[in-house]
Design an enzyme around this catalytic site. Structure first.
Site, PDB file in Angstrom:
ATOM      1  N   HIS A 121      36.569  46.004  41.619  1.00  0.00           N
ATOM      2  CA  HIS A 121      36.342  47.453  41.938  1.00  0.00           C
ATOM      3  C   HIS A 121      36.961  48.444  40.976  1.00  0.00           C
ATOM      4  CE1 HIS A 121      36.009  51.129  44.355  1.00  0.00           C
ATOM      5  NE2 HIS A 121      34.827  50.846  44.756  1.00  0.00           N
ATOM      6  N   ASP A 122      38.284  48.310  41.223  1.00  0.00           N
ATOM      7  CA  ASP A 122      39.139  49.494  40.193  1.00  0.00           C
ATOM      8  C   ASP A 122      39.415  48.803  38.861  1.00  0.00           C
ATOM      9  OD1 ASP A 122      38.955  50.946  42.700  1.00  0.00           O
ATOM     10  OD2 ASP A 122      41.139  50.592  43.214  1.00  0.00           O
TER      11      ASP A 122
END
Ligand code: NAG
Ligand code: NAG
Ligand code: NAG
Ligand code: NAG
Ligand code: NAG
Ligand code: NAG
Ligand code: NAG
Length: 343
Positions: free
Chosen positions: A227-228
């Site tokens: 996600h990051d």
């Protein structure tokens, strides 16, 4: 002339025996052959005896974040997984349900997104909050959710994200939107159920002690799930943290159906305007002892699945039919496993 009629005519003309109707018949499986559930001596984390399923005794799932199928498949650890893990198989036509993340996670356990289209905090209440957990518990089937960086060891953690005393979020760690259980009233009001939610450290403990529950839901943190970060980071995480377990752990793989996928695609262009949201095509792979690949063709499954297929598969395994939640689990195809008649 329709294709079927042409085929029938051809078969008649050639004096051949009737063509098999489905892959399962072709492969010698029959949809009417009930696979006998075999007793097992395994237990869950609290000593719950395993309730044998028709096709598998444990379903494990781990979820990455926001990537298109091509992006994930381009990473060797993912391409290799379905090719090399025990009986690995790619679900080549698997689509997420919507954007953004949260409603896709709801659908994993509830077979609906509730029409929700945001990541903000919501409580799903009343009968809406009945999920696969309610079905599993009716049969005494153990289950647990494990989340990396979950701020407590065990129980329901209600806030959106872990916070320091000064109120700042811990970056790249646990978030509520990726752990659907804590949004369900049927769970967060019930201490016994809350106690099935764990920090991921407990997964590794249960794995080591051979006491995993029969339904295992695993949420990596915001770095590890991509996600990051991105697909190569997610791939390294899988390689380094999971490959030993996925490839070589007999306890983990025995009579198990293991699933790895993403919540949604990375491409949200055209969302809500492209019919069928065809840009929500994600990587999904299955492996484990529940599958027995007999040839390379079994490595590809082109059925159009979506997240509701998860609940449908669990229902087919333990109840012999789908639709028990009365939601999209009624329509979504269950994953093809030997004996289930749909290979
Ligand atoms: C959801 O329920 C929890 C637990 O009862 C409560 O603390 C929280 O305020 C509720 N959130 C919303 C948005 O209703
Ligand atoms: C909040 O607390 C954490 C942990 O002590 C610290 O690292 C961070 O710098 C603090 N943030 C602010 C805005 O004070
Ligand atoms: C709470 O959960 C336990 C175990 O899942 C279940 O037996 C019990 O009926 C639930 N209690 C309520 C009030 O729903
Ligand atoms: C992912 O990010 C790393 C570090 O920023 C970078 O080196 C790598 O090329 C990226 N991978 C992909 C597939 O974009
Ligand atoms: C994203 O989806 C749109 C709409 O389906 C499509 O036109 C576009 O080619 C996709 N982009 C990528 C990089 O796949
Ligand atoms: C099926 O899923 C869609 C999208 O999540 C939802 O809007 C719809 O209500 C669901 N249908 C049923 C019967 O639950
Ligand atoms: C999933 O697939 C089934 C079968 O095609 C379909 O009925 C359902 O609407 C899809 N979406 C959801 C949210 O289940």
């Amino acid at each position: 002339m329709k294709t079927a009629t042409v085929l029938t005519a051809l078969v008649a003309a050639l004096g051949a025996t009737a063509l098999p109707h489905t892959r399962s018949e072709e492969k010698g499986y029959s949809s009417t052959t009930a696979v006998e559930a075999k007793p097992t001596s395994l237990t869950g984390p609290n000593g719950e005896p395993y309730i044998p399923g028709q096709f598998f005794d444990r379903f494990f799932m781990i979820i990455g974040e926001n990537m298109d199928i091509w992006d994930v498949e381009a990473q060797a650890p993912f391409a290799n997984l379905w090719k090399q893990a025990p009986n690995g198989r790619i679900l080549a036509n698997y689509y997420a349900i919507t954007h953004p993340s949260q409603p896709n996670y709801f659908a994993h356990i509830a077979a609906t997104s509730y029409g929700w289209n945001s990541d903000s905090v919501v409580n799903i209440t009343g009968a809406d909050s009945f999920t696969i957990v309610d079905l599993l518990e009716e049969k005494g089937i153990s289950w647990a959710g494990y989340a990396e960086d979950y701020p407590i060891t065990q129980g329901c953690y209600i806030p959106y994200a872990p916070e320091y005393a000064n109120g700042t979020q811990v970056p790249h760690s646990y978030v509520r939107k990726h752990f659907p259980f804590v949004s369900m009233e049927s769970i967060y009001t019930n201490e016994t159920r809350c106690n099935n939610l764990y920090n991921a450290e407990m997964f590794w403990k249960h794995l080591k002690e051979n006491t995993l529950p029969q339904f295992v839901y695993f949420t990596p943190n915001l770095l590890n799930d991509g996600h990051d970060t991105n697909s190569s980071y997610f791939a390294s995480y899988i390689q380094e943290t999971w490959s030993e377990t996925f490839y070589y752990n007999d306890y983990f793989n025995s009579r198990a159906l293991n699933y790895i996928s993403l919540d949604e695609s990375g491409n949200t262009t055209g969302f809500n305007t492209v019919p069928g949201d065809n840009n929500n095509h994600i990587y999904a792979a299955l492996f484990g002892g529940a599958l027995s690949n007999r040839d390379t063709f079994d490595k590809y499954d082109f059925t159009r699945y979506n997240h509701s297929s998860i609940t449908a598969t669990l229902e087919m395994n333990w109840w012999g039919s789908t639709g028990l939640l009365g939601r999209n689990d009624t329509y979504a195809p269950y994953f093809a496993v030997p004996g289930a008649g749909t290979i």
